[in-house]
Scaffold this active site. Structure first.
Site, PDB file in Angstrom:
ATOM      1  N   MET A   1       0.837  -1.196   0.000  1.00 32.33           N
ATOM      2  CA  MET A   1       0.000   0.000   0.000  1.00 32.33           C
ATOM      3  C   MET A   1       0.870   1.244   0.000  1.00 32.33           C
ATOM      4  O   MET A   1       2.007   1.206   0.480  1.00 32.33           O
ATOM      5  CB  MET A   1      -0.904   0.031   1.227  1.00 32.33           C
ATOM      6  CG  MET A   1      -1.958   1.129   1.167  1.00 32.33           C
ATOM      7  SD  MET A   1      -2.775   1.393   2.745  1.00 32.33           S
ATOM      8  CE  MET A   1      -1.511   2.278   3.627  1.00 32.33           C
ATOM      9  N   CYS A   2       0.326   2.317  -0.503  1.00 30.09           N
ATOM     10  CA  CYS A   2       1.087   3.563  -0.591  1.00 30.09           C
ATOM     11  C   CYS A   2       0.189   4.760  -0.336  1.00 30.09           C
ATOM     12  O   CYS A   2      -1.034   4.687  -0.467  1.00 30.09           O
ATOM     13  CB  CYS A   2       1.702   3.730  -1.984  1.00 30.09           C
ATOM     14  SG  CYS A   2       2.847   2.448  -2.434  1.00 30.09           S
ATOM     15  N   GLY A   3       0.845   5.864  -0.029  1.00 26.67           N
ATOM     16  CA  GLY A   3       0.224   7.167  -0.143  1.00 26.67           C
ATOM     17  C   GLY A   3       0.785   7.787  -1.403  1.00 26.67           C
ATOM     18  O   GLY A   3       2.010   7.933  -1.547  1.00 26.67           O
TER      19      GLY A   3
END
Length: 611
Positions: A1-3
Site C-alpha cells: 500500500m502507498c500514499g
C-alpha cells in the site's frame, strides 16, 4: 500500500505539495518516501510525483517507479489475480512492466481491466504528455482530486486535510466510475483542464448512453472518450431473476432462532453444494490476502510469538467470524491472529450494575455494596453489545481452533480521547465526507485499526498494540446478501422486485459510501485494509445466484438476511454467532450513544469541522 500524490501546474513553475498533505501520506507509507519532478518547456507544464510506500510484498520497491522511457507509475494497490505475480515478486514492478509495453489507450485499459484486487493509480506517459489515473471498480483505494485557482493546477492524492478558513484546496473523491486521462499538451495550449473518461462496464453490458460526473472540481471539465473505449470489469452483472424456484424445507418460524434452524436448509444436496462453493471462493479470497506478506524481522532479531501479521475488525458477528475461521486455515499455526474489538465508554447513568438486597440496614454492608457496585460499574462501562458478542465469538473460535493464539484486543475509548483524536486525525481522514454516519464509523474504525488495547488472560490483563499490517474487514457482505434493515423495508414495501433493484444499486454506490473513507482511516496507521467479500471471484459467484438463494426475508431476523452466509457459518462449524442479527458498528460499539441522539445518519456532522 502507498500514499500517492501528483501535483500538476500548467506552467513550468515548481509544484509544491502542501506540508499537511505530505504528513498524511507518510503515515500511509512509513517504509520509503520519494519525489520525482518533471518540468517541460514545450508544451509548458510541470509535475510533482510523490509516493510513500508501506512494504507489503516482495522486495521493498521505492515509488514513484520509473521505466527506461521516463514513464512514471504511482501504484496504491494489490494484484491478487489477473496478472501473474510470483510469491517473491513486487506487484508494482509487474504492473509497470505491462504498462510499459502499451502502445495505445486500449492497451492501457486492457492491462487495468485484467487486474483483480484493489487499486488506485497515477500513471504518467512522458512521450505522450499524458496522465492516467483512477480507481478499481469498487473504489477500494482512496483517491481525491482538487484544482487550483484560474484552472492552472490540479492535484491527485490518497489523502488530504480539511483546514477551515484557509486557501487550501477543496477536495473531493475521484468517482470510481472509470479511468481518466489528462492530456497535458492540450491542456497547456488551451490553458484549461479537460479530462477524458473511459468508463467501467460489467462483462456483457452496454456502455452508459449519457454520463454526468458528480464531484468534479469546478475548474475541470470532462468528456467521454471519443474512441468509444471501455474498461471491462471482470465480473458479470447481478442476476436479477424474479421467478423463484420451489422453496426448500424451511424451519418453523418462532421468536427464537438457533443454528439448528439453519441446518434444515443443508439437508438439500443442491443447497449444500452451493454453500461449499461459496466457502471455496471465499476461502481463496482470504488466502490471497493473508499470505505472501514480507518477513519483517531482521536476522539479529528473535521472533515474537505475540506479534500478528494479520488482524480482523471483530465484533463477533457472522461476517467477522467467518473471516476469522477462514484466516485460521491459511495463517501458519504458530502465528497469532489479532481480533480488534472496539468499545466506547458508556455513561454511568446508562449502566445497570445491579442492586443490593432489599432491607439491608447494616452500614458496613452498605459500604461494601457501594465499593463492589463502583468496581462493577468500572468493569461494565465498556460492556457494549459488540464487546459481549466479541467475547462469545472468541470462545467459539477457541473451540474450533484451540491451538491458535487468538489475541482478543479490547480497545476501550473514552469520550475525552475520542474528542482529541477526532480533532487531530480523524476529521482530516474522513474528509471530504462529512455526515454523522461518516463520523461515527470513521472514529470506530480508526480506533479499532490502531489496535491499542488490553488482552485478558485469565484474571490478568496486559497492554497490547497490534503489529499487523493487514486488517481484514467484512465490508461487502451486507451489500450483496441483503444484510441491512433497509433491505427488509424495501422487500416489505416492494417485494422481491424491489429488493433486487436495491441490491443492484448497493455495489454500484459502495465506493462513494464506504471504501475510500475506510482506506484513508485504516491507512493512517501504516496498515492496509483488505476486503475478502469484495474479491472479484466472490462477487462473481454471488452475482451468478438469484437473490432468493442469497437471502429470504420472509424468515425472521438472524436467519433470513444473509441466509447463504449463515449456512456457510454452520457448515464451517460455528454455533450461536451464525444466527446473530445484523448490528451496525456505530450501535454495536456504542459510539452513537455518546453523541447527539437526535441526529440523523445523513445529517452534516458539526464535530468533523476542525478548529
Amino acid at each position: 500500500m502507498c500514499g500517492i500524490c501528483c501535483v500538476v501546474n500548467l506552467t513550468a513553475s515548481q509544484c509544491v505539495l502542501q506540508k499537511h498533505v505530505r504528513e498524511k501520506l507518510r503515515n500511509r507509507g512509513p517504509d520509503c518516501s520519494q519525489d520525482i519532478t518533471d518540468m517541460v518547456l514545450d508544451p509548458s507544464y510541470s509535475c510533482l510525483f510523490s509516493a510513500h510506500v508501506l512494504h507489503m510484498r516482495g522486495v521493498l520497491t521505492p515509488q514513484p517507479l520509473q521505466d527506461k522511457d521516463g514513464n512514471i507509475l504511482l501504484w496504491n494497490g494489490e494484484v491478487f489475480g489477473g496478472l501473474t505475480v510470483g510469491a517473491e515478486d513486487n506487484d508494482t514492478k509487474v504492473v509497470l512492466h505491462h504498462l510499459s509495453l502499451c502502445r495505445s489507450p486500449s492497451d492501457v485499459l486492457s492491462v487495468l481491466s485484467q487486474v483483480k484486487g484493489p487499486w488506485a493509480i497515477i500513471y504518467y506517459r512522458k512521450a505522450e504528455h499524458c496522465i492516467w489515473f483512477g480507481r478499481d471498480f469498487f473504489g477500494r483505494r482512496s483517491l481525491l482530486w482538487s484544482s487550483g485557482p484560474e484552472e492552472c493546477s490540479f492535484t491527485l492524492t490518497s489523502v488530504s486535510s480539511c483546514l477551515p478558513d484557509s486557501d487550501s484546496a477543496y477536495w473531493q473523491e475521484v468517482p470510481a466510475v472509470g479511468v481518466y486521462s489528462l492530456d497535458l499538451k492540450k491542456c497547456s495550449y488551451n490553458r484549461s483542464l479537460k479530462l477524458e473518461l473511459y468508463p467501467w462496464v460489467y462483462i456483457g453490458d452496454e456502455p452508459p448512453n449519457d454520463f454526468t460526473c458528480e464531484g468534479l472540481p469546478s475548474s475541470v471539465s470532462m468528456v467521454m472518450n471519443d474512441s468509444g473505449l471501455l474498461l471491462n470489469f471482470s465480473v458479470p452483472s447481478m442476476n436479477t431473476s424474479l421467478t423463484a424456484a420451489a422453496p426448500n424445507d424451511k424451519p418453523n418460524q418462532t421468536s427464537q432462532t438457533s443454528p439448528d434452524d439453519l441446518k434444515v436448509f443443508l439437508k438439500s444436496t443442491e443447497k449444500r453444494e452451493m454453500v461449499r462453493n461459496l466457502i471455496d471462493v471465499l476461502s481463496e479470497a482470504v488466502r490471497r490476502r493473508v499470505q505472501c506478506l514480507p518477513y519483517q524481522l531482521k536476522l539479529t532479531e528473535e521472533p515474537n510469538d505475540d506479534e500478528a501479521q494479520v488482524a480482523i475488525l471483530f465484533s463477533g458477528g457472522i461476517d467477522s467470524m467467518i473471516l476469522a475461521v477462514l484466516a485460521d486455515r491459511h495463517i501458519p499455526a504458530d502465528r497469532p491472529i489479532d481480533l480488534l474489538n472496539v468499545a466506547f465508554k458508556l455513561q454511568e447513568s446508562k449502566i445497570n450494575p445491579g442492586s443490593t438486597k432489599k432491607g439491608q440496614t447494616n452500614k458496613r454492608q452498605h459500604a461494601s455494596a457501594d465499593i463492589a457496585q463502583s468496581d462493577q460499574v468500572k468493569s461494565n462501562c465498556f460492556n457494549v453489545p459488540d464487546r459481549i458478542t466479541g467475547r462469545a465469538g472468541l470462545q467459539e473460535l477457541k473451540n474450533l481452533s484451540p491451538a491458535r493464539k487468538w489475541n482478543f484486543v479490547e480497545i476501550n475509548v473514552t469520550q475525552e480521547e475520542l474528542k482529541e483524536m477526532r480533532e487531530k486525525h480523524i476529521s482530516h481522514l474522513v474528509h471530504p465526507l462529512d455526515t454523522v454516519l461518516d463520523d461515527s464509523i470513521g472514529c470506530a474504525v480508526w480506533f479499532a485499526a490502531r489496535g491499542t488495547g488490553i488482552i485478558s488472560e485469565g484474571t490478568e490483563q496486559r497492554r497490547h498494540t497490534s503489529t499487523a499490517k493487514v486488517v481484514l474487514t467484512g465490508i461487502g457482505a451486507d451489500e450483496q446478501l441483503a444484510g441491512y434493515s433497509r433491505h427488509r423495508v424495501r422487500f416489505k414495501t416492494s417485494g422481491l422486485k424491489g429488493l433486487v433493484k436495491e441490491l443492484a444499486m448497493e455495489l454500484g454506490r459502495i465506493s462513494s459510501r464506504n471504501l475510500g473513507r475506510d482506506d484513508r482511516i485504516i491507512g493512517d496507521h501504516g496498515k492496509e485494509a483488505r476486503f475478502p467479500y469484495l474479491d472479484e471471484d466472490v462477487v462473481s459467484f454471488l452475482n451468478s445466484l438469484p437473490v432468493w438463494e442469497k437471502a429470504d426475508l420472509c424468515l425472521p431476523r438472524g436467519i433470513g438476511e444473509k441466509l447463504l452466509l449463515r449456512l456457510v457459518a454452520v457448515e464451517l462449524g460455528l454455533g450461536p454467532s451464525a444466527v446473530l442479527p445484523k448490528r451496525a458498528m456505530q450501535f454495536g460499539s456504542r459510539i452513537a450513544k455518546l453523541e447527539n441522539s437526535h441526529e440523523k445518519a445523513s445529517d452534516k456532522c458539526k464535530r468533523l469541522v476542525t478548529s
